[in-house]
Scaffold this motif. Structure first.
Motif, PDB file in Angstrom:
ATOM      1  N   ALA A  71       0.806  -1.227   0.000  1.00  0.00           N
ATOM      2  CA  ALA A  71       0.000   0.000   0.000  1.00  0.00           C
ATOM      3  C   ALA A  71       0.836   1.273   0.000  1.00  0.00           C
ATOM      4  O   ALA A  71       0.446   2.284   0.579  1.00  0.00           O
ATOM      5  N   CYS A  72       1.999   1.206  -0.619  1.00  0.00           N
ATOM      6  CA  CYS A  72       2.753   2.432  -0.900  1.00  0.00           C
ATOM      7  C   CYS A  72       2.745   2.612  -2.408  1.00  0.00           C
ATOM      8  O   CYS A  72       3.350   1.819  -3.112  1.00  0.00           O
ATOM      9  N   GLY A  73       2.029   3.576  -2.882  1.00  0.00           N
ATOM     10  CA  GLY A  73       1.937   3.795  -4.324  1.00  0.00           C
ATOM     11  C   GLY A  73       2.645   5.068  -4.749  1.00  0.00           C
ATOM     12  O   GLY A  73       2.309   5.656  -5.773  1.00  0.00           O
ATOM     13  N   ALA A  74       3.644   5.485  -3.975  1.00  0.00           N
ATOM     14  CA  ALA A  74       4.328   6.752  -4.286  1.00  0.00           C
ATOM     15  C   ALA A  74       4.928   6.718  -5.690  1.00  0.00           C
ATOM     16  O   ALA A  74       4.891   7.721  -6.409  1.00  0.00           O
ATOM     17  N   CYS A  75       5.456   5.579  -6.082  1.00  0.00           N
ATOM     18  CA  CYS A  75       6.106   5.515  -7.400  1.00  0.00           C
ATOM     19  C   CYS A  75       5.080   5.466  -8.535  1.00  0.00           C
ATOM     20  O   CYS A  75       5.450   5.536  -9.701  1.00  0.00           O
ATOM     21  N   CYS A  76       3.814   5.331  -8.204  1.00  0.00           N
ATOM     22  CA  CYS A  76       2.788   5.231  -9.244  1.00  0.00           C
ATOM     23  C   CYS A  76       2.286   6.600  -9.694  1.00  0.00           C
ATOM     24  O   CYS A  76       1.217   6.721 -10.295  1.00  0.00           O
ATOM     25  N   ARG A  77       3.056   7.629  -9.377  1.00  0.00           N
ATOM     26  CA  ARG A  77       2.756   8.978  -9.868  1.00  0.00           C
ATOM     27  C   ARG A  77       3.889   9.477 -10.752  1.00  0.00           C
ATOM     28  O   ARG A  77       4.031  10.656 -10.992  1.00  0.00           O
ATOM     29  N   GLN A  78       4.698   8.544 -11.183  1.00  0.00           N
ATOM     30  CA  GLN A  78       5.834   8.897 -12.045  1.00  0.00           C
ATOM     31  C   GLN A  78       5.457   8.663 -13.512  1.00  0.00           C
ATOM     32  O   GLN A  78       4.593   7.841 -13.799  1.00  0.00           O
ATOM     33  N   PRO A  79       6.123   9.357 -14.431  1.00  0.00           N
ATOM     34  CA  PRO A  79       5.863   9.079 -15.846  1.00  0.00           C
ATOM     35  C   PRO A  79       6.539   7.775 -16.247  1.00  0.00           C
ATOM     36  O   PRO A  79       7.755   7.648 -16.117  1.00  0.00           O
ATOM     37  N   LEU A  80       5.755   6.807 -16.683  1.00  0.00           N
ATOM     38  CA  LEU A  80       6.306   5.496 -17.029  1.00  0.00           C
ATOM     39  C   LEU A  80       6.110   5.223 -18.509  1.00  0.00           C
ATOM     40  O   LEU A  80       4.995   5.331 -19.029  1.00  0.00           O
ATOM     41  N   LEU A  81       7.175   4.850 -19.172  1.00  0.00           N
ATOM     42  CA  LEU A  81       7.085   4.462 -20.580  1.00  0.00           C
ATOM     43  C   LEU A  81       6.947   2.948 -20.658  1.00  0.00           C
ATOM     44  O   LEU A  81       7.751   2.219 -20.083  1.00  0.00           O
ATOM     45  N   ASP A 123       4.566  17.460 -25.150  1.00  0.00           N
ATOM     46  CA  ASP A 123       5.373  18.077 -26.220  1.00  0.00           C
ATOM     47  C   ASP A 123       6.773  18.412 -25.715  1.00  0.00           C
ATOM     48  O   ASP A 123       7.763  18.214 -26.416  1.00  0.00           O
ATOM     49  N   ARG A 124       6.831  18.926 -24.491  1.00  0.00           N
ATOM     50  CA  ARG A 124       8.157  19.280 -23.948  1.00  0.00           C
ATOM     51  C   ARG A 124       9.009  18.025 -23.757  1.00  0.00           C
ATOM     52  O   ARG A 124      10.212  18.015 -23.993  1.00  0.00           O
ATOM     53  N   PHE A 125       8.370  16.934 -23.339  1.00  0.00           N
ATOM     54  CA  PHE A 125       9.084  15.670 -23.168  1.00  0.00           C
ATOM     55  C   PHE A 125       9.617  15.182 -24.521  1.00  0.00           C
ATOM     56  O   PHE A 125      10.771  14.733 -24.637  1.00  0.00           O
ATOM     57  N   ASP A 126       8.792  15.282 -25.551  1.00  0.00           N
ATOM     58  CA  ASP A 126       9.217  14.816 -26.878  1.00  0.00           C
ATOM     59  C   ASP A 126      10.346  15.685 -27.437  1.00  0.00           C
ATOM     60  O   ASP A 126      11.279  15.185 -28.072  1.00  0.00           O
ATOM     61  N   GLU A 127      10.224  17.004 -27.203  1.00  0.00           N
ATOM     62  CA  GLU A 127      11.297  17.902 -27.682  1.00  0.00           C
ATOM     63  C   GLU A 127      12.624  17.563 -27.009  1.00  0.00           C
ATOM     64  O   GLU A 127      13.672  17.497 -27.652  1.00  0.00           O
ATOM     65  N   THR A 220       6.321   9.489 -31.528  1.00  0.00           N
ATOM     66  CA  THR A 220       7.034  10.258 -30.499  1.00  0.00           C
ATOM     67  C   THR A 220       7.056   9.441 -29.203  1.00  0.00           C
ATOM     68  O   THR A 220       6.106   8.704 -28.915  1.00  0.00           O
ATOM     69  N   PRO A 221       8.116   9.572 -28.401  1.00  0.00           N
ATOM     70  CA  PRO A 221       8.228   8.758 -27.192  1.00  0.00           C
ATOM     71  C   PRO A 221       7.050   8.902 -26.234  1.00  0.00           C
ATOM     72  O   PRO A 221       6.622   7.923 -25.625  1.00  0.00           O
ATOM     73  N   SER A 222       6.513  10.113 -26.117  1.00  0.00           N
ATOM     74  CA  SER A 222       5.479  10.316 -25.092  1.00  0.00           C
ATOM     75  C   SER A 222       4.205   9.533 -25.377  1.00  0.00           C
ATOM     76  O   SER A 222       3.382   9.333 -24.490  1.00  0.00           O
TER      77      SER A 222
END
Ligand code: SF4
Length: 289
Positions: A71-81, A123-127, A220-222
């Motif tokens: 029940a620790c979901g802190a990492c589940c707010r990260q951008p995941l590819l 868009d910023r991530f892709d750039e 694009t990666p995003s």
């Protein structure tokens, strides 16, 4: 030896692999017939669990315990590819949910995607990714860290996170299985390179599988961020070829181990014959329910 398992002909056997200098003896069961890559996912999920379990043991022997908690979901707010095949598989998983739950999950995806689209984050991530492809620099690295921190600071949870637990735990993406930390769990709320110690793995199945199944769908990666998978699945068709299980496994293991020459095994030809189902142990991952 080929055997029929649940009306599908499967090949079961033993495999010896050297992944990142670590020796693995695996017992695997893979489809004998030509299949789409998502049919191989259970095999690679189980392998990921095995690699992670080994890394946990190694870390414990070094006196570094895993700090991820139930029940620790802190990492589940990260951008995941994630991989293209997993994007389609998860979209289907959602489609097959009971109607009420499906509607809730879909709305979360729409809200999350819109939130970051309004920030121009994709868009910023892709750039930045395009810039990184031309050459890396410390300055660009700092900009990337700032951009990733901005995403996390929004506090937008993965749509599958419920009560700080993963509601699709058995089906969670490979990259989610790979993420464990030995640094304090609370640091994952605002992770930085200097406050997070990730569990080092001998290899990354998520990366190997992602590279294996990438098609021209992805511009694009995003597009393959977890928060965008519904959008991706709704606007693209699957372009994957069908290949026999051993062919998928062979290419996957070449990417995972960095071997150039074909062949599954570390020394000599693979031994895909024998008995028993894959017995890879499960490991705690993020948002372990
Ligand atoms: S572990 Fe589950 S809830 Fe967390 S990011 Fe992965 S899919 Fe989402």
């Amino acid at each position: 030896m080929a055997e029929v398992i649940e009306n599908e002909e499967m090949l079961a056997g033993d495999l010896r692999l050297n992944i990142g200098g670590e020796h693995f003896e695996l017992n695997m069961t893979i489809p004998a017939a030509a299949v789409k890559p998502r049919r191989m996912l259970p095999v690679f999920q189980s392998l990921t669990n095995t690699i992670v379990a080994r890394a946990i043991d190694r870390s414990a022997a070094d006196g570094k315990a895993i700090s991820c908690k139930v029940a620790c979901g802190a990492c589940c707010r990260q951008p995941l590819l994630i991989s293209e095949a997993e994007a389609f598989a998860l979209a289907d998983l959602i489609e097959n949910m009971p109607v009420e739950r499906r509607s809730v999950i879909k709305q979360r995806f729409r809200d999350g995607r819109q939130h970051f689209a309004d920030l121009d984050w994709f868009d910023r991530f892709d750039e930045m990714s395009a810039e990184a492809a031309k050459g890396k620099s410390d300055e660009l690295g700092r900009k990337f860290v700032a951009l990733l921190s901005e995403y996390i600071a929004q506090g937008v949870a993965c749509p599958f996170l419920e009560n700080e637990s993963c509601s699709i735990y058995e089906d969670r993406p490979l990259i989610c299985r790979e993420y464990l930390v030995t640094s304090p769990a609370e640091n994952c709320v605002a992770p930085r390179p200097d406050n997070i110690e990730k569990l080092p793995l001998s290899g990354s199945p998520s990366r190997a599988f992602g590279a294996l199944v990438r098609t021209e769908n992805v511009k694009t990666p995003s597009e393959l961020l977890l928060i965008r998978i519904l959008e991706f699945a709704e606007t693209h068709s699957e372009r994957f070829e069908s290949r026999v299980g051993p062919a998928w496994a062979d290419d996957f293991f070449r990417k995972l181990t960095g071997r150039e020459e074909p062949g599954l095994a570390e020394d000599g030809p693979s031994d895909i014959a024998g008995d028993g189902p894959n017995s890879g142990g499960d490991a705690k991952g993020p948002a372990n329910g």
